[in-house]
Motif scaffolding. Structure first.
Motif, PDB file in Angstrom:
ATOM      1  N   UNK A 309       0.913  -1.143  -0.125  1.00  0.00           N
ATOM      2  CA  UNK A 309       0.130  -0.060  -0.101  1.00  0.00           C
ATOM      3  C   UNK A 309       0.755   0.878  -0.033  1.00  0.00           C
ATOM      4  N   UNK A 310       1.944   1.264   0.910  1.00  0.00           N
ATOM      5  CA  UNK A 310       2.901   2.550   0.544  1.00  0.00           C
ATOM      6  C   UNK A 310       3.031   2.476  -0.431  1.00  0.00           C
ATOM      7  N   UNK A 311       3.510   1.970  -1.405  1.00  0.00           N
ATOM      8  CA  UNK A 311       4.132   1.591  -2.217  1.00  0.00           C
ATOM      9  C   UNK A 311       3.441   2.110  -3.656  1.00  0.00           C
ATOM     10  N   UNK A 312       2.183   1.886  -3.558  1.00  0.00           N
ATOM     11  CA  UNK A 312       1.168   2.167  -4.148  1.00  0.00           C
ATOM     12  C   UNK A 312       0.597   3.714  -4.579  1.00  0.00           C
ATOM     13  N   UNK A 313       0.543   4.051  -2.474  1.00  0.00           N
ATOM     14  CA  UNK A 313       0.864   5.974  -2.630  1.00  0.00           C
ATOM     15  C   UNK A 313       1.219   6.303  -2.850  1.00  0.00           C
ATOM     16  N   UNK A 314       2.782   6.469  -3.133  1.00  0.00           N
ATOM     17  CA  UNK A 314       4.072   6.850  -3.093  1.00  0.00           C
ATOM     18  C   UNK A 314       3.848   6.986  -4.949  1.00  0.00           C
ATOM     19  N   UNK A 315       3.441   5.601  -5.542  1.00  0.00           N
ATOM     20  CA  UNK A 315       3.503   6.108  -7.457  1.00  0.00           C
ATOM     21  C   UNK A 315       2.076   6.702  -6.989  1.00  0.00           C
ATOM     22  N   UNK A 316       1.046   6.895  -6.499  1.00  0.00           N
ATOM     23  CA  UNK A 316      -0.475   7.750  -7.060  1.00  0.00           C
ATOM     24  C   UNK A 316      -0.210   8.719  -6.395  1.00  0.00           C
ATOM     25  N   UNK A 317       0.545   9.609  -5.100  1.00  0.00           N
ATOM     26  CA  UNK A 317       0.732  10.506  -4.977  1.00  0.00           C
ATOM     27  C   UNK A 317       1.530  11.221  -6.339  1.00  0.00           C
ATOM     28  N   UNK A 318       2.579  10.594  -6.886  1.00  0.00           N
ATOM     29  CA  UNK A 318       3.775  11.140  -7.285  1.00  0.00           C
ATOM     30  C   UNK A 318       3.063  11.679  -9.255  1.00  0.00           C
ATOM     31  N   UNK A 319       1.798  10.690  -9.225  1.00  0.00           N
ATOM     32  CA  UNK A 319       1.220  10.734 -10.860  1.00  0.00           C
ATOM     33  C   UNK A 319      -0.161  11.484 -10.633  1.00  0.00           C
ATOM     34  N   UNK A 320      -0.506  12.151  -9.541  1.00  0.00           N
ATOM     35  CA  UNK A 320      -1.197  12.742  -9.381  1.00  0.00           C
ATOM     36  C   UNK A 320      -1.085  14.244  -8.989  1.00  0.00           C
ATOM     37  N   UNK A 321       0.125  14.567  -8.610  1.00  0.00           N
ATOM     38  CA  UNK A 321       1.225  15.655  -8.838  1.00  0.00           C
ATOM     39  C   UNK A 321       1.878  16.026  -9.857  1.00  0.00           C
ATOM     40  N   UNK A 322       1.785  14.988 -11.179  1.00  0.00           N
ATOM     41  CA  UNK A 322       2.492  15.193 -12.452  1.00  0.00           C
ATOM     42  C   UNK A 322       1.351  15.644 -13.416  1.00  0.00           C
ATOM     43  N   UNK A 323       0.192  14.715 -13.367  1.00  0.00           N
ATOM     44  CA  UNK A 323      -0.866  15.292 -14.243  1.00  0.00           C
ATOM     45  C   UNK A 323      -1.139  16.412 -14.281  1.00  0.00           C
ATOM     46  N   UNK A 324      -1.808  17.013 -12.518  1.00  0.00           N
ATOM     47  CA  UNK A 324      -1.966  18.420 -12.016  1.00  0.00           C
ATOM     48  C   UNK A 324      -1.006  19.405 -12.708  1.00  0.00           C
ATOM     49  N   UNK A 325       0.908  19.151 -12.244  1.00  0.00           N
ATOM     50  CA  UNK A 325       1.953  20.030 -12.934  1.00  0.00           C
ATOM     51  C   UNK A 325       1.141  20.361 -14.595  1.00  0.00           C
ATOM     52  N   UNK A 326       0.653  18.974 -15.199  1.00  0.00           N
ATOM     53  CA  UNK A 326       1.219  19.038 -16.821  1.00  0.00           C
ATOM     54  C   UNK A 326      -0.278  20.131 -17.045  1.00  0.00           C
ATOM     55  N   UNK A 327      -1.672  19.659 -16.287  1.00  0.00           N
ATOM     56  CA  UNK A 327      -2.302  21.079 -16.734  1.00  0.00           C
ATOM     57  C   UNK A 327      -2.537  22.127 -15.972  1.00  0.00           C
ATOM     58  N   UNK A 328      -1.717  22.630 -14.454  1.00  0.00           N
ATOM     59  CA  UNK A 328      -0.693  23.552 -14.057  1.00  0.00           C
ATOM     60  C   UNK A 328      -0.894  24.608 -15.632  1.00  0.00           C
ATOM     61  N   UNK A 329       0.495  23.782 -16.123  1.00  0.00           N
ATOM     62  CA  UNK A 329       0.942  24.140 -17.307  1.00  0.00           C
ATOM     63  C   UNK A 329       0.476  25.113 -18.064  1.00  0.00           C
TER      64      UNK A 329
END
Length: 492
Positions: A309-329
């Motif tokens: 679960x911790x590994x999934x959480x690390x990957x999930x927060x990274x993916x969400x932040x990457x999507x949000x950053x691209x959307x922001x740009x």
């Protein structure tokens, strides 16, 4: 430093052609994380040294068992204690060292020290000599960790900090299983060559030492300029050691912790939440036996599920932040707030732990533990990223040293409290409810472990509430580095 970011975000209205140019820049693909100069080398260095560190820990425990004589358990306890205590008592001083000296050189020296100490362990034949070697290893590690965190924002663009911290967590903890397998493989290899246990451990320690030397070479090539400011140099030109300045540096670090809402929220949230996380480690055995009836196999299942679960959480927060950053740009909108992610993850972790403690169905309880692991991974990565974004470079060593100390301390507090709380709640529930509650045909068993885990759940929810209150507080908002630390113009 931080002022550069704020000037970019508060530039006011611009001419249309400038806006068009900014829009054109936004459409240009941004380089990935591993394109950042130096990050790949830093991450490989961390992977290599963490891999070796786990091998070395297992080898040192074998040596402790060997030199312990009639009391191997006491020898192992002393060695483990020696790996823990320096972080408590010397972390603040270590933070000052990280902020006052060249961090790249400090990292290289720490790796060389660890490599050298490991090579002396095969010649150790007493418990106290092994304890001293373990102390030396831990002292070097307690300087290496905050120094490494302090340089991450210097070599990683702000949009990649979340991904960098996620990979850092993978390097630090994901190598445990690989290191354990490697240690077992070296033992098998040694046995195939007819070596004794001594020869097998020696091989593991040599490999461990080599990993630290490889890490030192990689870090020595990082493109890092010295962070020490001209103000520091002017202040430290005297030959005598100014002990009072060390105390002022220490006070500056703790003042910043108390006055910065983001830093205060992360440290308070992580510290309080780690008490509950520490309680879960020893209580999972009792929970499996008394609630799920799964025995030792169930205990290992819970730990594996939480790790996944911790590994999934690390990957999930990274993916969400990457999507949000691209959307922001792309759109110019505000990126997803990391502070909100941090607080939300704490609340989710608390709710998941409370639900897992209430349920007696194994699969449902494991699903709740998986969610707990996802939230815990997100909490850690998001919290570290918030510190990277909101702490000035001249204070990072002290802040991260404080974070590592608090996390370690409260995890151990939770581990120590868990058993006592379980027994205490068992007595209380027996006195009040005869260890069960019945409503018609529905009945809920109330062993003490359930009450202890419910308390842990409340502590995690409290951590989320305290973090949210800190972030809403206006006290210390906009707090920057203290003037005595120097300014961006002073930096060489």
């Amino acid at each position: 430093m931080g002022s550069d970011r704020s000037s970019q975000s508060c530039g006011g209205s611009e001419a249309p052609d400038a806006a068009d140019g900014a829009g054109a820049e936004a459409e240009v693909p941004q380089p990935g994380l591993f394109a950042s100069p130096g990050f790949l080398r830093l991450w490989i260095a961390q992977v290599v040294s963490s891999f070796g560190d786990w091998i070395g820990l297992l080898a040192i425990l074998v040596v402790a068992n060997r030199v312990g004589g009639d009391q191997p358990g006491a020898a192992i306890t002393l060695v483990i204690t020696a790996r823990i205590l320096p972080g408590f008592f010397l972390a603040s001083a270590g933070g000052i060292i990280v902020d006052r000296f060249n961090r790249k050189r400090l990292l290289v020296v720490c790796d060389i020290v660890r490599a050298s100490v490991l090579l002396t362990i095969p010649f150790i034949d007493s418990v106290w000599a092994l304890v001293l070697a373990s102390l030396a290893l831990e002292l070097a590690t307690s300087l290496w960790s905050p120094a490494k965190e302090a340089i991450v924002p210097n070599i990683v663009p702000a949009r990649h900090l979340t991904a960098a911290n996620s990979l850092g967590m993978v390097a630090a903890y994901g190598t445990f299983f690989v290191g354990g397998l490697a240690f077992a493989g070296m033992a098998k290899l040694g046995a195939a060559f007819g070596w004794t246990d001594v020869g097998q451990v020696e091989m593991a320690l040599v490999v461990d030492s080599a990993t630290f030397l490889v890490a030192a070479v990689l870090i020595a090539t990082l493109p890092l300029a010295p962070h020490v400011t001209a103000a520091h140099r002017r202040r430290d030109t005297g030959r005598r050691i100014d002990w009072s300045q060390g105390f002022r540096d220490l006070r500056e670090g703790w003042d910043f912790i108390f006055l910065s809402p983001q830093v205060r929220a992360v440290l308070v949230g992580l510290s309080t939440g780690m008490i509950a996380g520490g309680m879960l480690i020893p209580l999972s055995v009792v929970f499996n036996d008394e609630i799920l009836g799964a025995g030792s196999a169930g205990h290992s299942t819970i730990l594996v599920v939480m790790g996944v679960g911790a590994g999934v959480g690390v990957s999930l927060v990274t993916l969400l932040q990457s999507i949000a950053t691209r959307r922001s740009e792309r759109t110019g909108s505000e990126p997803l707030g990391r502070a909100r992610q941090f607080v939300t993850s704490l609340f989710v972790a608390g709710a998941a732990l409370g639900f897992a403690a209430t349920i007696s169905i194994s699969l449902v309880a494991y699903a709740a533990v998986l969610i707990l692991g996802v939230a815990a991974g997100a909490v850690y990565v998001t919290g570290v990223t918030l510190l990277h974004e909101n702490v000035e470079e001249v204070l990072r060593g002290r802040i991260f040293a404080a974070m590592f100390t608090l996390v370690r301390f409260f995890v151990l507090v939770g581990m120590a409290m868990g058993g006592f709380l379980s027994d205490g709640f068992n007595w209380l529930f027996d006195e009040l409810f005869d260890n069960r509650i019945a409503l018609g045909d529905w009945e809920l068993a109330l062993p003490g472990v359930r009450g202890a885990l419910w308390l842990g759940s409340l502590l995690m929810l409290l951590a989320g509430a305290l973090a949210a209150l800190s972030l809403r507080s206006k006290r210390g908002a906009g707090r920057r580095a203290p003037q005595s630390a120097g300014t961006a113009e002073d930096t060489t």
